[in-house]
Design a protein around this motif. Structure first.
Motif: not given
Length: 146
Positions: A10-14, A94-108, A138-146
């Motif tokens: 999963t990739d998130w941008t915040i 990691r910083a990405d332009g004016g925000g942050t990119r989060l790359e998530i990997a899960q193996h279960v 992602l929606r919750g994190l974006r809302a929390r960090l405004g």
């Protein structure tokens, strides 16, 4: 790959600075305040917490997360998972332009009896459930960090 094993990417941008995103992600105790699918967090020790998660399907997952990596400078996070799911979750912040990119990997691997039983038939449904949970996170994190 057996149908009781799952790999998710999963990739998130915040729109928030990487240090702020990193600090929020390592504060597991705050997850229920911004991620609706994380129902509770209990701290076990400095490196371990137990989470109860419930997404769209009518069952909860109990997980024990144990920190294996937390390197803010490199932006790397990692936990070992045990309980209803066993495996690993890693993140790269990691910083990405004016925000942050989060790359998530899960193996279960699924250990919860109900999920192991249903997994050969419900594998696609479980993947959709996971995707919905991650979107809400992602929606919750974006809302929390405004």
């Amino acid at each position: 790959m057996p149908l009781t094993r799952y790999r998710f990417r999963t990739d998130w941008t915040i729109r928030a600075p990487a240090p702020t995103v990193f600090a929020t992600l390592v504060d597991l105790g705050s997850y229920p305040a911004w991620w609706p699918d994380v129902r509770s967090v209990t701290r076990v020790d400095d490196d371990t917490a137990e989470l109860v998660c419930r997404a769209s399907l009518p069952f909860a997952l109990r997980l024990r997360l144990t920190r294996v990596e937390e390197d803010e400078r490199a932006g790397r996070l990692g936990v070992a998972l045990a309980g209803d799911l066993e495996g690993s979750l890693t993140g790269l912040v990691r910083a990405d332009g004016g925000g942050t990119r989060l790359e998530i990997a899960q193996h279960v691997v699924v250990h919860k009896t109900l999920l192991r039983t249903l997994s050969p038939f419900a594998h696609p449904v479980f993947r959709v459930n996971h995707a919905a949970m991650m979107r809400r996170g992602l929606r919750g994190l974006r809302a929390r960090l405004g």
